[in-house]
Design an enzyme around this catalytic site. Structure first.
Site, PDB file in Angstrom:
ATOM      1  N   GLY A 229       4.599   2.599  -1.831  1.00  0.00           N
ATOM      2  CA  GLY A 229       5.123   3.425  -0.749  1.00  0.00           C
ATOM      3  C   GLY A 229       6.579   3.788  -0.978  1.00  0.00           C
ATOM      4  O   GLY A 229       7.059   3.872  -2.106  1.00  0.00           O
ATOM      5  N   SER A 230       7.300   3.963   0.119  1.00  0.00           N
ATOM      6  CA  SER A 230       8.670   4.470   0.020  1.00  0.00           C
ATOM      7  C   SER A 230       9.660   3.473  -0.559  1.00  0.00           C
ATOM      8  O   SER A 230      10.821   3.839  -0.804  1.00  0.00           O
ATOM      9  CB  SER A 230       9.153   4.937   1.400  1.00  0.00           C
ATOM     10  N   THR A 231       9.249   2.227  -0.801  1.00  0.00           N
ATOM     11  CA  THR A 231      10.166   1.312  -1.502  1.00  0.00           C
ATOM     12  C   THR A 231      10.507   1.858  -2.886  1.00  0.00           C
ATOM     13  O   THR A 231      11.553   1.538  -3.443  1.00  0.00           O
ATOM     14  CB  THR A 231       9.562  -0.102  -1.644  1.00  0.00           C
TER      15      THR A 231
END
Length: 373
Positions: A229-231
């Protein structure tokens, strides 16, 4: 007769026992070589009655795990060495029926924890009854081991993760916490877990654990891979800064959506609320997880920059935590995409990769690694 060496005790960072020993005895069937664990009371009774089977009795110790399932994926468990393991060079000094570390710290530090077995030569009569001990060598216990794990923090992490998994309606979860200044792992929890005491209990339901439909023995922190994801935008940010074409102050206009040929790429804020965020710099882009900013980053650094920085932080490789079972995850490139998806690398995929909508896979440990960088 073998006198098995007690394994070294495993402690947490504060001296709390995570793996210890209790007296144990094994009765070996001379015909089948099958070992049956018996109680201390049964062994004493055989000794008092001079039972003919006394020559078949081996002194052993049973492994005990006071924290059980809470720390099972860290500690692991011991079990009998398998015929396949005995064929390997590393197990050349082991005998059938020896119990060895099969997972976790128990396996990783087998050579330290094991110790050196002792033994005795016993004279028996024609019926197998013990007459006298001719010679005896005492076993040398294995070395003790202190982990960086904090048992209390591990307990709290286990409680919180179980609650989160239950609330989400999922079956599984993973959690890891470290001291970022040293890299020492303070807590590591994988759900579902298992009671590792079952592997030392003669009545333990080991088959149920090994055949659990949700793979309870799998350490999902290091052995499971997931879309991050956005990590992943941390990687995109480093690639942007490393390119020299973007500074923390560089402003990019959030237009809500951008187009690449006929293909439309939108920011989550625009999709959900129809709103834009105006001029965005790197700090705000991370704070707001602004997709438009990172689409533009993808255009600037290209897939080569994203892949280069992914590999610099060991994505697609191992961080070499001292536990068995770590997997590499995946950082796709054009060769991988052609081989596995039968597609060339389209420019739009670079934009997706910059916000990690695609094929990137990471372990929970790797996500921890990039956030602790």
């Amino acid at each position: 007769k073998v006198i098995h060496a007690p394994r070294g005790v495993i402690f947490d960072r504060n001296g709390k026992v995570l793996a210890g020993n209790s007296p144990g005895f094994r009765l070996i069937d001379p015909k089948t070589a099958k070992a049956t664990i018996i109680s201390r009371e049964q062994a004493l009774e055989m000794e008092v009655k001079n039972d003919p089977r006394i020559s078949e009795l081996e002194v052993d110790s049973a492994r005990k795990y006071p924290k059980g399932a809470e720390v099972a994926h860290v500690i692991g468990y011991v079990g009998e060495v398998s015929p396949q393991q005995l064929k390997k060079e590393e197990y050349k000094n082991y005998r059938a029926r020896d119990r060895i570390g099969q997972s976790g710290v128990e396996a990783q530090y087998e050579s330290i924890l094991r110790g050196v077995d002792g033994g005795e030569i016993v004279e028996v009569d024609a019926e197998g009854r013990k007459l006298r001990t001719l010679r005896r060598s005492a076993p040398i216990p294995g070395q003790n081991l202190y982990l960086t794990i904090d048992a209390e923090l591990q307990h709290q992490a286990s409680v919180l993760l179980r609650e989160a998994v239950a609330k989400s309606g999922s079956c599984c979860g993973a959690l890891i916490a470290e001291d970022p200044s040293s890299g020492q792992v303070l807590a590591l929890v994988s759900i579902p877990s298992f009671d590792n005491n079952q592997f030392s209990d003669p009545k333990g339901n080991v088959e149920a654990i090994l055949n659990d439909p949700h793979s309870a023995v799998l350490n999902r922190v290091i052995g499971g891979t997931y879309p991050p994801g956005s990590t992943y935008k941390i990687i995109s940010s480093l690639a942007a800064l490393g390119s020299g074409k973007i500074t923390p102050q560089t402003q990019i206009e959030d237009t809500g959506e951008i187009f690449l040929g006929p293909f439309r790429f939108t920011n989550w804020y625009f999709t959900q609320y129809g709103r834009k965020e105006g001029s965005v710099n790197l700090v705000k882009a991370l704070q707001r997880s602004n997709d438009t900013y990172f689409y533009r980053v993808g255009e600037i650094v290209t897939e080569k920059g994203l892949i280069e920085w992914s590999r610099k932080l060991k994505l697609g490789g191992k961080l070499n935590i001292d536990l068995p079972g770590e997997v590499t995850g995946l950082v796709p490139d054009s060769e991988w995409k052609q081989k596995h998806i039968s597609e060339v690398w389209f420019p739009g995929y670079t934009l997706h990769m910059a916000i990690v909508q695609g094929y990137v896979l990471m372990t929970t440990l790797q996500v921890l690694g990039i956030t602790s960088f």
